[in-house]
Enzyme design. Structure first.
Site, mmCIF file in Angstrom:
data_model
loop_
_atom_site.group_PDB
_atom_site.id
_atom_site.type_symbol
_atom_site.label_atom_id
_atom_site.label_comp_id
_atom_site.label_asym_id
_atom_site.label_seq_id
_atom_site.Cartn_x
_atom_site.Cartn_y
_atom_site.Cartn_z
ATOM 1 N N GLY A 24 3.435 1.318 3.287
ATOM 2 C CA GLY A 24 4.373 0.223 3.455
ATOM 3 C C GLY A 24 3.912 -1.043 2.762
ATOM 4 O O GLY A 24 2.891 -1.057 2.078
ATOM 5 N N GLN A 25 4.687 -2.099 2.931
ATOM 6 C CA GLN A 25 4.335 -3.394 2.374
ATOM 7 C C GLN A 25 4.617 -4.461 3.415
ATOM 8 O O GLN A 25 5.425 -4.270 4.332
ATOM 9 C CB GLN A 25 5.092 -3.662 1.082
ATOM 10 C CG GLN A 25 6.605 -3.702 1.208
ATOM 11 C CD GLN A 25 7.279 -3.710 -0.164
ATOM 12 O OE1 GLN A 25 6.856 -3.022 -1.088
ATOM 13 N NE2 GLN A 25 8.346 -4.498 -0.294
ATOM 14 N N VAL A 26 3.941 -5.615 3.266
ATOM 15 C CA VAL A 26 3.984 -6.653 4.290
ATOM 16 C C VAL A 26 4.549 -7.940 3.698
ATOM 17 O O VAL A 26 4.123 -8.387 2.624
ATOM 18 C CB VAL A 26 2.589 -6.913 4.882
ATOM 19 C CG1 VAL A 26 2.698 -7.806 6.114
ATOM 20 C CG2 VAL A 26 1.898 -5.610 5.234
ATOM 21 N N ALA A 53 0.849 -1.187 0.000
ATOM 22 C CA ALA A 53 0.000 0.000 0.000
ATOM 23 C C ALA A 53 0.886 1.239 0.000
ATOM 24 O O ALA A 53 2.108 1.147 -0.171
ATOM 25 C CB ALA A 53 -0.934 -0.011 1.210
ATOM 26 N N SER A 54 0.270 2.386 0.199
ATOM 27 C CA SER A 54 1.003 3.637 0.037
ATOM 28 C C SER A 54 2.090 3.828 1.083
ATOM 29 O O SER A 54 3.172 4.339 0.779
ATOM 30 C CB SER A 54 0.033 4.818 0.078
ATOM 31 O OG SER A 54 -0.700 4.825 1.291
ATOM 32 N N LYS A 78 5.790 -5.736 8.438
ATOM 33 C CA LYS A 78 5.444 -4.561 7.637
ATOM 34 C C LYS A 78 6.626 -3.599 7.642
ATOM 35 O O LYS A 78 7.126 -3.219 8.702
ATOM 36 C CB LYS A 78 4.197 -3.880 8.192
ATOM 37 C CG LYS A 78 3.786 -2.655 7.381
ATOM 38 C CD LYS A 78 2.302 -2.330 7.515
ATOM 39 C CE LYS A 78 1.912 -1.853 8.872
ATOM 40 N NZ LYS A 78 0.500 -1.366 8.903
ATOM 41 N N ASP A 105 -10.716 1.469 11.479
ATOM 42 C CA ASP A 105 -10.637 1.383 10.021
ATOM 43 C C ASP A 105 -11.067 -0.006 9.583
ATOM 44 O O ASP A 105 -10.248 -0.844 9.197
ATOM 45 C CB ASP A 105 -9.202 1.682 9.549
ATOM 46 C CG ASP A 105 -9.096 1.779 8.034
ATOM 47 O OD1 ASP A 105 -10.144 1.827 7.359
ATOM 48 O OD2 ASP A 105 -7.964 1.812 7.526
#
Length: 433
Positions: free
Chosen positions: A112-114, A109-110, A128, A274
């Protein structure tokens, strides 16, 4: 900053400033143009769109609904950067810290990444890693938003709410999201306050593998709701049969989403802020798993009491008294005609109660429409909603959208008292009862 400003101008020209130019001038509708413009800009503009999604007190209904489908897809950054950041943050190499570590992320995603990984002791985790340079990009975007806010306020495009206040809230949330230790603390809080472990699961956080730019949590094995919803939209009957054969009950899962939220909000006053379907998983036994704790909500005790009183009066048929309670969450602007606003909201409430009493089906749609109409009326009369309940209202609307996709025929009769603007808080029982 200059580069982002030029990018903004280019996208604004391409999509025709969706909120300012009549739709007939462009092939796409205004809501679709706005969503695509935000997706094209990425970065902080995606975050702004997510903040505005389902905010019916700020934008017309069609814009709010369109922004709920905002895509936050971005290409992953190179694995060499992942290795560098982990080494800088944790003081050791990936090979030294983990028994195995997937080079390709399973989510990007904008911010970070996992990556899937396994600790040296054999525990499977999700790591992450923050995107390089994302903090400066987001802050540049937010600075640009403040500049753009002047014409927005001049045109009253957000009703009675000044756009700078919305951007200020975005900036606060963004600063917290950029610090993964904040998310880690939120996750620990949520896990410690689980009310019913048979319906809710929050992953464990590993603090020794967590810093401001790296977050390591337990890896959950389950089905992402966003993927389930995508399959249901393509072939509901086939997807439902496959899920049932695998042991999943969508009605029970939807009920658990509602049940968990009410337990969070009314038992502890702390709730996941969220509940986008990309942040929810269905685990074994239809238990709901949660990820991404960048935003959590906290309800003061006084708000608990007012919500309960409002709900009981609303479903007790006391339209006037219910509206009086609802108005306590709103602040009029200099141009608000309070008597006219109260009159319109009372009419909406009376019509809602009449429709609900005569309905034999589609009660969910009636409730959702009432919530949207009430917030739209607040926007039309340029009234500002109390910050203490903004996130709560948005989560309730998100839950309605998610559960409608999962189980459109779910009997909400036993759950209706648990939804906002239609919740009678009389104690919490098992959702399956």
């Amino acid at each position: 900053m200059l580069r982002r400003a030029l990018a903004f101008l280019g996208v604004a020209l391409l999509y025709g400033l969706p909120l300012l130019v009549p739709a007939r001038w462009r092939r796409l509708s205004g809501p679709v143009r706005l969503r695509r413009a935000l997706e094209s800009l990425g970065g902080g503009w995606i975050k702004l769109g997510q903040l505005l999604a389902l905010r019916f007190d700020l934008l017309p209904a069609e814009y709010c609904v369109e922004l709920f489908d905002l895509l936050n897809r971005i290409a992953p950054f190179p694995y060499t950067e992942v290795e560098r950041i982990i080494r800088e943050e944790l003081g050791q190499t990936v090979e030294e810290l983990f028994a195995s570590f997937a080079r390709e992320p399973f989510g990007s995603a904008s911010i970070g990444q996992v990556h899937d990984a396994v600790l040296r002791d054999g525990r499977r985790v999700a790591v992450k890693v923050q995107r390089p340079g994302i903090d400066s990009l987001l802050m540049s975007d937010i600075s640009l938003m403040y500049w753009v806010s002047r014409p927005l306020d001049w045109a009253h495009l957000l009703g009675g709410t000044r756009s700078r206040k919305v951007i200020y809230e975005l900036a606060r949330w963004t600063r917290e999201e950029l610090d993964y230790t904040v998310e880690a603390a939120n996750a620990v809080t949520m896990r410690a306050n689980v009310r019913d472990r048979s319906t809710e699961y929050d992953p464990e956080v590993f603090p020794d593998y967590t810093t401001r730019r790296v977050l390591t949590t337990e890896r959950l094995d389950g089905l992402l709701l966003v993927e389930i919803i995508r399959e249901l939209r393509e072939d509901r009957d086939g997807a439902t049969q496959r899920l049932r054969a695998a042991g999943y009950d969508l009605n029970q899962a939807a009920a658990n989403v509602v049940w968990n939220f009410l337990g969070q909000a009314y038992e502890t006053g702390i709730f996941h802020g969220d509940l986008h379907p990309a942040n929810l998983l269905i685990l074994a036994g239809n238990r709901i798993g949660y990820v991404d704790f960048g935003i959590i909500g906290r309800l003061p005790e006084s708000v608990h009491e007012l919500l309960g009183r409002y709900a009981m009066r609303l479903f007790g048929g006391e339209a006037d008294a219910a509206v009086d309670d609802f108005l306590k969450w709103l602040r009029p602007s200099a141009t608000t005609n309070l008597a006219a606003a109260r009159r319109e909201m009372t009419e909406l409430t009376e019509r809602f109660l009449d429709d609900l009493s005569n309905a034999t089906s589609h009660r969910r749609e009636i409730l959702a429409r009432y919530q949207i109409d009430l917030l739209s009326a607040a926007r039309a009369h340029r009234m500002v909603i109390d910050p203490a309940v903004i996130l709560y209202v948005k989560v309730v609307l998100t839950i309605d959208a998610v559960t409608s996709e999962l189980a459109p025929s779910l009997d909400l009769q036993s759950l209706i008292e648990r939804f906002f603007s239609g919740l009678i808080i009389q104690g919490i029982g098992n959702p399956a009862d």
